[in-house]
Design an enzyme around this catalytic site. Structure first.
Site, PDB file in Angstrom:
ATOM      1  N   GLU A   1     -38.628 -40.628 -13.559  1.00 18.47           N
ATOM      2  CA  GLU A   1     -38.740 -39.797 -12.354  1.00 18.47           C
ATOM      3  C   GLU A   1     -37.554 -40.009 -11.420  1.00 18.47           C
ATOM      4  OE1 GLU A   1     -42.725 -40.252 -10.748  1.00 18.47           O
ATOM      5  OE2 GLU A   1     -43.561 -39.213 -12.469  1.00 18.47           O
TER       6      GLU A   1
ATOM      7  N   GLU B   1     -45.611 -39.500 -19.556  1.00 26.96           N
ATOM      8  CA  GLU B   1     -46.572 -40.160 -18.672  1.00 26.96           C
ATOM      9  C   GLU B   1     -47.673 -39.156 -18.392  1.00 26.96           C
ATOM     10  OE1 GLU B   1     -44.595 -42.480 -15.599  1.00 26.96           O
ATOM     11  OE2 GLU B   1     -46.275 -42.066 -14.282  1.00 26.96           O
TER      12      GLU B   1
HETATM   13  C1  GAL Z   1     -45.803 -41.822 -11.659  1.00 27.70           C
HETATM   14  C2  GAL Z   1     -44.771 -42.913 -11.716  1.00 27.70           C
HETATM   15  C3  GAL Z   1     -45.416 -44.247 -12.047  1.00 27.70           C
HETATM   16  C4  GAL Z   1     -46.607 -44.463 -11.180  1.00 27.70           C
HETATM   17  C5  GAL Z   1     -47.573 -43.336 -11.353  1.00 27.70           C
HETATM   18  C6  GAL Z   1     -48.845 -43.491 -10.564  1.00 27.70           C
HETATM   19  O1  GAL Z   1     -45.319 -40.669 -11.058  1.00 27.70           O
HETATM   20  O2  GAL Z   1     -43.817 -42.626 -12.694  1.00 27.70           O
HETATM   21  O3  GAL Z   1     -44.485 -45.278 -11.869  1.00 27.70           O
HETATM   22  O4  GAL Z   1     -46.179 -44.545  -9.862  1.00 27.70           O
HETATM   23  O5  GAL Z   1     -46.934 -42.160 -10.932  1.00 27.70           O
HETATM   24  O6  GAL Z   1     -49.633 -42.342 -10.653  1.00 27.70           O
END
Ligand code: GAL
Length: 808
Positions: A426, A503
């Site tokens: 991100e 993710e």
């Molecule tokens: C994502 C991020 C992670 C964590 C997660 C929590 O956007 O890449 O590191 O923060 O959100 O929902």
């Protein structure tokens, strides 16, 4: 006290000297010494500690890996903030004294640090060796020019400065939290990270093992050298060998390439993680100068825009989880056995891949992934030039990014488990044209060192033409975070590209906590402090709550179904981790995202994955059965390898259910009456499994269930003891929060305690812990002695428990 410290210092020095002397006299091979013991530690800044006459008698003796933050008290006022775990950071110094035998003067001696968080500076005998801002980078320093031999001591001093805060969105820990080694080689030796082994042209019949070895001659004269490589199978039998001769001038190095064929190779896979060993020896004439053994997994894999991922020619989904590096109550201090336990729990759940969020992991994690059969997405950065926190990695980006990235690849490229390099998560520059130039530069750095693995990144912006990192064309696999509703568009948007859901989910839950109605989906972001009066900082563990940018577990799992073009997913997150307590403010201080809680106890969603990601029959019934009479309770079940399930309340059937449509669970809405729930799963009319939940009575006694009864006497091995509060019939009391006291005698000590509650402010380093929703955890660690370990757990008004482990 002082005399004891001095005595110990001498004993430590004597032992190191003895070890060095014993191993040095005849052999010429490389010596790798565990350099974790006998360090002295003190919080604060102590610049005089690099001087030889500095007195450390008031300092604390510590064994590395060491994380000083984890022993601190939680406070919302710590500069780390709640995102960083609400624990203290600051500055500290470490110091170690050691002797070297006289004959070592002819050798090259370097020290290896797997990681120091953060901004470390190292001195040997008053000479400054260097600095390393990035707390996840591994590094080594050549000590040879500055060493003393014989009875003159050497002083190593390490300054760690983690005071600039906030510098992370999750808990980092502070200190020399990974392993340290001292390496002694001859002047002719294989360079540090100077051996690269990979495989090409792999088939069932034959594989080619490609070796690149950098040999250094740090002597003055030219030498005629022989590099002998043997490939050994898992029984230690030689299956192939090659010898190459090379002349290396004084103060020069040579790069030798070998291509070695292995017939009928056993392939490395998830189910069968077969490892060969590559044994490399360097001779000058007949004299052995250096030797190195490197594990080798022979495998091939492919990402495909239409068919996703395959390993050794077999299509498979990447069933991954993202993991931060902390080990719960042990903090960031690396312990191989603690990582192994996490991986074992995840393997049982059906996980086959780990994303090392968002930094290179401890090398032990990769060793274990090689051995246990996990794929790894090895990740370099959470930020580039533009930061997410005031003092995060962006502040040293300009000077260090090349080095940090190179180190990750050089260190980790021999692991068969590693299948992708991630250049970032991100990254803000994805919205900015700088994303093109930086991504291209990073990809170039990686490709110079490893052409065998694809490059990926975790991206938020998935719309075509909108993401500058995608536009850089430097990613071999496009990794998109969240936005599961767009999964069905991705093959149209990116028809020629390899895709992965880098993710997903960010579902939220607290183990053992349930709120109705369970079919109401709740999205959470942050909760205001003013509204927290009656808040218990718990989140319902039915799968119906997620962060507002994410989804429930089931929603994303459904969205992935049938989409062969998506190689798989990394769920955020495998385990709860310290820090990032979204959506709650302090006292919440650890995450709610884990499928497994911080103490290692699975939440209910664990069994959803087990039912979807494994072939074993699964049946999971929840919640507990202690409610108010007449209350309507949602009863859920996850099942697999069965056609239907039937629920009984106190013997009376509440009906047969089957998962409907694409649903992954079934639910009954039941008027509570005390007694027991019984659930059976059936296939073709035959019962497959049965589960029961009983109404618990009052807390009556403590139960201890160690995950391992025999520890090795290495001072590192752990047993994770589940502590349950049960009623007089042995039923877990679901809301029990009794304070439990521990006594550990014999060959172990208490390494930590926890209960998985995200808002507990109790210390992880204590001899007591409150149960949370019926359970807590005691971690005991061998203290290097052999014999019995007697563990006793007691609590006011409860019958105590005792169990005995052994150490050998
Ligand atoms: C994502 C991020 C992670 C964590 C997660 C929590 O956007 O890449 O590191 O923060 O959100 O929902």
């Amino acid at each position: 006290m002082r005399i004891r410290t001095v005595y110990r210092l001498f004993l430590g020095v004597f032992l190191v000297m003895l070890m060095l002397a014993c191993s040095s006299s005849t052999k010429k091979q490389r010596m790798i010494l565990d350099f974790n013991k006998g360090w002295y530690f003190k919080l604060g800044d102590h610049p005089n500690a690099l001087n030889a006459d500095f007195n450390v008698s008031s300092w604390q003796e510590v064994t590395l890996p060491h994380d000083w933050s984890i022993a601190g008290d939680f406070s919302e006022n710590h500069p780390t903030t709640v995102a960083g775990g609400a624990l203290p950071a600051g500055k500290a110094w470490y110091r170690k004294t050691f002797l070297l035998p006289k004959e070592a003067v002819e050798q090259i001696i370097w020290i290896e640090f797997d990681g120091v968080y953060r901004n470390s500076e190292v001195w040997i005998n008053g000479h400054r060796l260097g600095e390393r801002p990035n707390g996840y980078s591994s590094f080594k320093y050549d000590l040879s020019p500055y060493l003393n031999y014989g009875d003159e001591a050497n002083i190593l001093a390490v300054k760690v400065d983690n005071a600039d805060q906030p510098n992370s969105r999750w808990y980092t820990g502070s200190g020399i939290y990974r392993n340290v080694r001292l390496v002694r080689t001859e002047k002719i030796h294989i360079d540090h990270w100077g051996l690269f082994v990979s495989t090409s042209q792999v088939s069932q019949e034959q594989a080619q093992v490609d070796l690149e070895v950098v040999i250094k001659n740090e002597g003055l004269v030219q030498r005629h050298l022989t590099l002998e490589t043997r490939i050994l199978n898992s029984e230690g039998l030689e299956v192939a060998r090659q010898t190459t001769k090379e002349t290396v001038l004084g103060n020069q190095h040579a790069e030798i390439i070998q291509e070695i064929k292995v017939d009928n190779p056993q392939l490395w896979s998830i189910e069968h993680p077969y490892l060969y060993q590559v044994e490399t020896k360097v001779y000058a004439g007949i004299q052995l100068m250096d030797d190195l053994t490197t594990p080798l997994g022979i495998r091939y894999f492919k990402f495909d825009p239409e068919n996703g991922f395959s390993l050794n020619g077999q299509a498979m989904k990447i069933k991954g989880v993202a993991m931060h590096h902390d080990l719960g109550a042990l903090g960031a201090a690396v312990n191989k056995r603690a990582i192994e336990r996490q991986l074992k729990i995840l393997k049982e759940m059906g996980v086959n891949a780990i994303r090392t969020a968002h930094n290179p992991p401890a090398p032990e994690l990769l060793d274990l992934c090689d051995q246990m059969g996990f794929l790894v997405q090895d990740e370099a950065f959470d930020v580039w030039k533009e930061g997410k926190q005031e003092s995060d990695g962006h502040i040293y980006w300009e000077q260090w990014h090349r080095k940090d990235l190179e180190v990750m690849v050089l260190r980790d490229r021999n692991h068969p488990s590693v299948i992708m390099w991630s250049i970032g998560n991100e990254i803000p520059e994805q919205y900015d044209s700088a994303g093109i130039s930086i991504a291209s530069e990073l990809a170039g750095i990686i490709k110079e060192l490893d052409m065998t693995r694809p490059i990926t990144a975790g991206l938020n912006e998935n719309r075509p033409g909108k993401n500058f990192v995608v536009q850089s064309a430097s990613l071999d696999v496009l990794g998109f975070n969240y936005r599961h509703k767009d999964y069905s568009m991705l093959d149209n948007w990116y028809p020629m590209m390899n895709l992965i859901a880098a993710e997903g989910m960010s579902a939220l839950a607290t183990r053992g906590h349930y709120e109705m109605p369970s079919d109401k989906i709740i999205r959470m972001n942050s909760l205001e402090k003013e509204s927290m009066e009656d808040e218990d900082y718990s989140i319902s563990s039915y799968d119906h709550v997620s962060a507002d940018w994410g989804s429930t577990h089931e929603e994303t799992l459904k969205a992935l179904k049938g989409k062969d073009y998506i190689s798989g997913v990394f769920v955020w997150a495998g385990f709860d981790y310290l820090g990032e307590s979204t959506p709650y403010p302090f006292p919440a201080r650890s995450s709610y995202f884990g499928i497994v809680d911080l103490a290692g106890f699975p939440k209910d969603a664990y069994y959803l994955y087990q039912s979807e990601w494994t072939d074993k029959p699964v049946l999971h019934l929840f919640p507990h059965w202690n409610w108010k009479k007449g209350e309507q309770v949602d009863v859920w079940a996850y099942y697999s390898q069965a056609d239907e399930v039937e629920l009984f309340l106190n013997g009376k059937s509440l009906g047969v259910k089957k998962k409907e449509g694409d649903a992954m669970h079934v639910m009954w809405r039941v008027d509570f009456e005390p007694g027991s729930l019984r659930l059976v799963s059936r296939k073709n009319g035959e019962q497959v499994l049965e589960r029961q939940v009983h109404t618990a009575g009052d807390p009556d006694k403590v139960l201890l269930t160690p995950d391992r009864r025999e520890l090795s006497a290495d001072g590192k091995d752990l047993s994770f003891v589940t502590v349950s509060v049960v009623d007089s019939k042995g039923v877990l009391v679901p809301h029990a929060d009794n304070l439990i006291h521990f006594e550990v005698k014999g060959a172990a000590k208490i390494a930590g305690v926890d209960n998985g509650y995200q808002a507990s402010l109790e210390s992880f380093k204590a001899d007591h812990r409150k149960a949370f929703n019926g359970k807590c955890l005691l971690i005991v660690q061998n203290n290097e002695s052999k014999g019995e370990i007697v563990i006793r757990a007691s609590s006011d008004g409860l019958r105590a428990a005792q169990t005995t482990l052994t150490s050998d």
